[in-house]
Motif scaffolding. Structure first.
Motif, PDB file in Angstrom:
ATOM      1  N   PHE A   1       0.815  -1.206   0.000  1.00  0.00           N
ATOM      2  CA  PHE A   1       0.000   0.000   0.000  1.00  0.00           C
ATOM      3  C   PHE A   1       0.855   1.266   0.000  1.00  0.00           C
ATOM      4  O   PHE A   1       0.461   2.284  -0.565  1.00  0.00           O
ATOM      5  N   LYS A   2       2.026   1.194   0.604  1.00  0.00           N
ATOM      6  CA  LYS A   2       2.934   2.342   0.608  1.00  0.00           C
ATOM      7  C   LYS A   2       3.396   2.666  -0.809  1.00  0.00           C
ATOM      8  O   LYS A   2       3.429   3.821  -1.215  1.00  0.00           O
ATOM      9  N   GLU A   3       3.742   1.639  -1.558  1.00  0.00           N
ATOM     10  CA  GLU A   3       4.245   1.819  -2.922  1.00  0.00           C
ATOM     11  C   GLU A   3       3.118   1.863  -3.955  1.00  0.00           C
ATOM     12  O   GLU A   3       3.345   2.255  -5.090  1.00  0.00           O
ATOM     13  N   ASN A   4       1.942   1.380  -3.564  1.00  0.00           N
ATOM     14  CA  ASN A   4       0.774   1.354  -4.431  1.00  0.00           C
ATOM     15  C   ASN A   4       1.021   0.580  -5.733  1.00  0.00           C
ATOM     16  O   ASN A   4       0.602   0.988  -6.808  1.00  0.00           O
ATOM     17  N   ASN A   5       1.753  -0.524  -5.612  1.00  0.00           N
ATOM     18  CA  ASN A   5       1.958  -1.416  -6.752  1.00  0.00           C
ATOM     19  C   ASN A   5       2.326  -2.809  -6.237  1.00  0.00           C
ATOM     20  O   ASN A   5       2.481  -3.026  -5.050  1.00  0.00           O
ATOM     21  N   ASN A   6       2.469  -3.735  -7.165  1.00  0.00           N
ATOM     22  CA  ASN A   6       2.756  -5.120  -6.784  1.00  0.00           C
ATOM     23  C   ASN A   6       4.245  -5.408  -6.618  1.00  0.00           C
ATOM     24  O   ASN A   6       4.619  -6.539  -6.398  1.00  0.00           O
ATOM     25  N   LYS A   7       5.094  -4.428  -6.736  1.00  0.00           N
ATOM     26  CA  LYS A   7       6.529  -4.656  -6.654  1.00  0.00           C
ATOM     27  C   LYS A   7       6.991  -4.614  -5.198  1.00  0.00           C
ATOM     28  O   LYS A   7       7.543  -3.625  -4.732  1.00  0.00           O
ATOM     29  N   VAL A   8       6.722  -5.699  -4.533  1.00  0.00           N
ATOM     30  CA  VAL A   8       7.155  -5.868  -3.153  1.00  0.00           C
ATOM     31  C   VAL A   8       7.943  -7.168  -3.104  1.00  0.00           C
ATOM     32  O   VAL A   8       7.462  -8.202  -3.541  1.00  0.00           O
ATOM     33  N   TYR A   9       9.155  -7.084  -2.600  1.00  0.00           N
ATOM     34  CA  TYR A   9      10.032  -8.250  -2.554  1.00  0.00           C
ATOM     35  C   TYR A   9      10.417  -8.548  -1.118  1.00  0.00           C
ATOM     36  O   TYR A   9      10.412  -7.656  -0.264  1.00  0.00           O
ATOM     37  N   TYR A  10      10.751  -9.803  -0.889  1.00  0.00           N
ATOM     38  CA  TYR A  10      11.299 -10.132   0.416  1.00  0.00           C
ATOM     39  C   TYR A  10      12.473 -11.083   0.240  1.00  0.00           C
ATOM     40  O   TYR A  10      12.560 -11.839  -0.716  1.00  0.00           O
TER      41      TYR A  10
ATOM     42  N   TRP B   1      12.577 -13.582  13.957  1.00  0.00           N
ATOM     43  CA  TRP B   1      12.669 -14.642  14.953  1.00  0.00           C
ATOM     44  C   TRP B   1      13.883 -15.449  14.557  1.00  0.00           C
ATOM     45  O   TRP B   1      14.968 -14.903  14.569  1.00  0.00           O
ATOM     46  N   THR B   2      13.779 -16.661  14.162  1.00  0.00           N
ATOM     47  CA  THR B   2      14.957 -17.358  13.660  1.00  0.00           C
ATOM     48  C   THR B   2      14.990 -17.343  12.144  1.00  0.00           C
ATOM     49  O   THR B   2      15.941 -17.785  11.547  1.00  0.00           O
ATOM     50  N   ILE B   3      13.940 -16.831  11.549  1.00  0.00           N
ATOM     51  CA  ILE B   3      13.930 -16.615  10.103  1.00  0.00           C
ATOM     52  C   ILE B   3      13.669 -15.133   9.886  1.00  0.00           C
ATOM     53  O   ILE B   3      12.700 -14.584  10.396  1.00  0.00           O
ATOM     54  N   LEU B   4      14.561 -14.484   9.173  1.00  0.00           N
ATOM     55  CA  LEU B   4      14.411 -13.064   8.886  1.00  0.00           C
ATOM     56  C   LEU B   4      13.755 -12.907   7.527  1.00  0.00           C
ATOM     57  O   LEU B   4      14.136 -13.570   6.569  1.00  0.00           O
ATOM     58  N   PHE B   5      12.787 -12.041   7.454  1.00  0.00           N
ATOM     59  CA  PHE B   5      12.192 -11.661   6.181  1.00  0.00           C
ATOM     60  C   PHE B   5      12.464 -10.177   6.005  1.00  0.00           C
ATOM     61  O   PHE B   5      11.897  -9.353   6.715  1.00  0.00           O
ATOM     62  N   LEU B   6      13.349  -9.848   5.090  1.00  0.00           N
ATOM     63  CA  LEU B   6      13.646  -8.452   4.788  1.00  0.00           C
ATOM     64  C   LEU B   6      12.738  -8.033   3.648  1.00  0.00           C
ATOM     65  O   LEU B   6      12.720  -8.675   2.592  1.00  0.00           O
ATOM     66  N   ILE B   7      11.979  -6.968   3.846  1.00  0.00           N
ATOM     67  CA  ILE B   7      10.949  -6.564   2.888  1.00  0.00           C
ATOM     68  C   ILE B   7      11.287  -5.187   2.330  1.00  0.00           C
ATOM     69  O   ILE B   7      11.566  -4.255   3.082  1.00  0.00           O
ATOM     70  N   HIS B   8      11.250  -5.085   0.992  1.00  0.00           N
ATOM     71  CA  HIS B   8      11.574  -3.813   0.347  1.00  0.00           C
ATOM     72  C   HIS B   8      10.955  -3.797  -1.052  1.00  0.00           C
ATOM     73  O   HIS B   8      10.663  -4.845  -1.604  1.00  0.00           O
ATOM     74  N   HIS B   9      10.787  -2.626  -1.604  1.00  0.00           N
ATOM     75  CA  HIS B   9      10.206  -2.517  -2.950  1.00  0.00           C
ATOM     76  C   HIS B   9      11.254  -2.668  -4.056  1.00  0.00           C
ATOM     77  O   HIS B   9      10.912  -2.819  -5.210  1.00  0.00           O
ATOM     78  N   ASP B  10      12.542  -2.630  -3.693  1.00  0.00           N
ATOM     79  CA  ASP B  10      13.616  -2.713  -4.672  1.00  0.00           C
ATOM     80  C   ASP B  10      14.383  -4.028  -4.530  1.00  0.00           C
ATOM     81  O   ASP B  10      15.071  -4.248  -3.539  1.00  0.00           O
ATOM     82  N   LYS B  11      14.251  -4.873  -5.517  1.00  0.00           N
ATOM     83  CA  LYS B  11      14.883  -6.195  -5.477  1.00  0.00           C
ATOM     84  C   LYS B  11      16.410  -6.090  -5.395  1.00  0.00           C
ATOM     85  O   LYS B  11      17.053  -6.825  -4.653  1.00  0.00           O
ATOM     86  N   LYS B  12      16.980  -5.169  -6.135  1.00  0.00           N
ATOM     87  CA  LYS B  12      18.453  -4.995  -6.125  1.00  0.00           C
ATOM     88  C   LYS B  12      18.943  -4.539  -4.762  1.00  0.00           C
ATOM     89  O   LYS B  12      20.028  -4.922  -4.332  1.00  0.00           O
ATOM     90  N   TYR B  13      18.191  -3.726  -4.086  1.00  0.00           N
ATOM     91  CA  TYR B  13      18.561  -3.239  -2.754  1.00  0.00           C
ATOM     92  C   TYR B  13      18.665  -4.428  -1.780  1.00  0.00           C
ATOM     93  O   TYR B  13      19.582  -4.491  -0.980  1.00  0.00           O
ATOM     94  N   LEU B  14      17.726  -5.350  -1.887  1.00  0.00           N
ATOM     95  CA  LEU B  14      17.760  -6.531  -1.032  1.00  0.00           C
ATOM     96  C   LEU B  14      18.969  -7.421  -1.362  1.00  0.00           C
ATOM     97  O   LEU B  14      19.575  -8.001  -0.475  1.00  0.00           O
ATOM     98  N   GLN B  15      19.295  -7.509  -2.654  1.00  0.00           N
ATOM     99  CA  GLN B  15      20.440  -8.337  -3.053  1.00  0.00           C
ATOM    100  C   GLN B  15      21.729  -7.734  -2.530  1.00  0.00           C
ATOM    101  O   GLN B  15      22.649  -8.387  -2.138  1.00  0.00           O
TER     102      GLN B  15
END
Length: 118
Positions: free
Chosen positions: A13-22, A104-118
């Motif tokens: 909803f923040k980005e208002n599009n489907n480009k959400v990566y984790y 917890w013991t599994i981290l989910f990093l969430i961001h709208h930019d796939k390259k940023y996560l990489q």
């Protein structure tokens, strides 16, 4: 998983599009890998008194395996120590990298930019 869904929806909803990566990061054998000396050092920095540190050190170090690593799973204190142990990385990811996180013991990093996560 409800928390992860919450963060994914929030980013959507923040980005208002489907480009959400984790990025899913599994902390392998987390409880057995917690270093007692690092944990106690971090607790000292938190401002506990000498008596409180003595008590916490007793809880942490008096494990059945008698190693310098590991916390027993299932104890309420171990769960608290485990969360506290990851506090610095949690702050780094949220405050400096500005990435949402489900931890917890599994981290989910969430961001709208796939390259940023990489």
């Amino acid at each position: 998983m409800y928390r992860l869904a919450y963060f994914l929806k929030k980013e959507y909803f923040k980005e208002n599009n489907n480009k959400v990566y984790y990025l899913k990061c599994d902390i392998r054998k987390y409880f057995p890998s917690i270093n007692h000396n690092i944990l106690i050092s971090n607790l000292r920095k938190a401002g506990f008194s000498d008596d409180e540190i003595w008590f916490l050190e007793k809880i942490i170090k008096e494990q059945p395996n008698n190693n310098d690593k590991g916390l027993q799973m299932g104890n309420q204190s171990s769960q608290w120590f485990a969360l506290y142990y990851l506090n610095r990385i949690d702050r780094l990811i949220k405050k400096e990298l500005k990435i949402m996180l489900d931890i917890w013991t599994i981290l989910f990093l969430i961001h709208h930019d796939k390259k940023y996560l990489q």
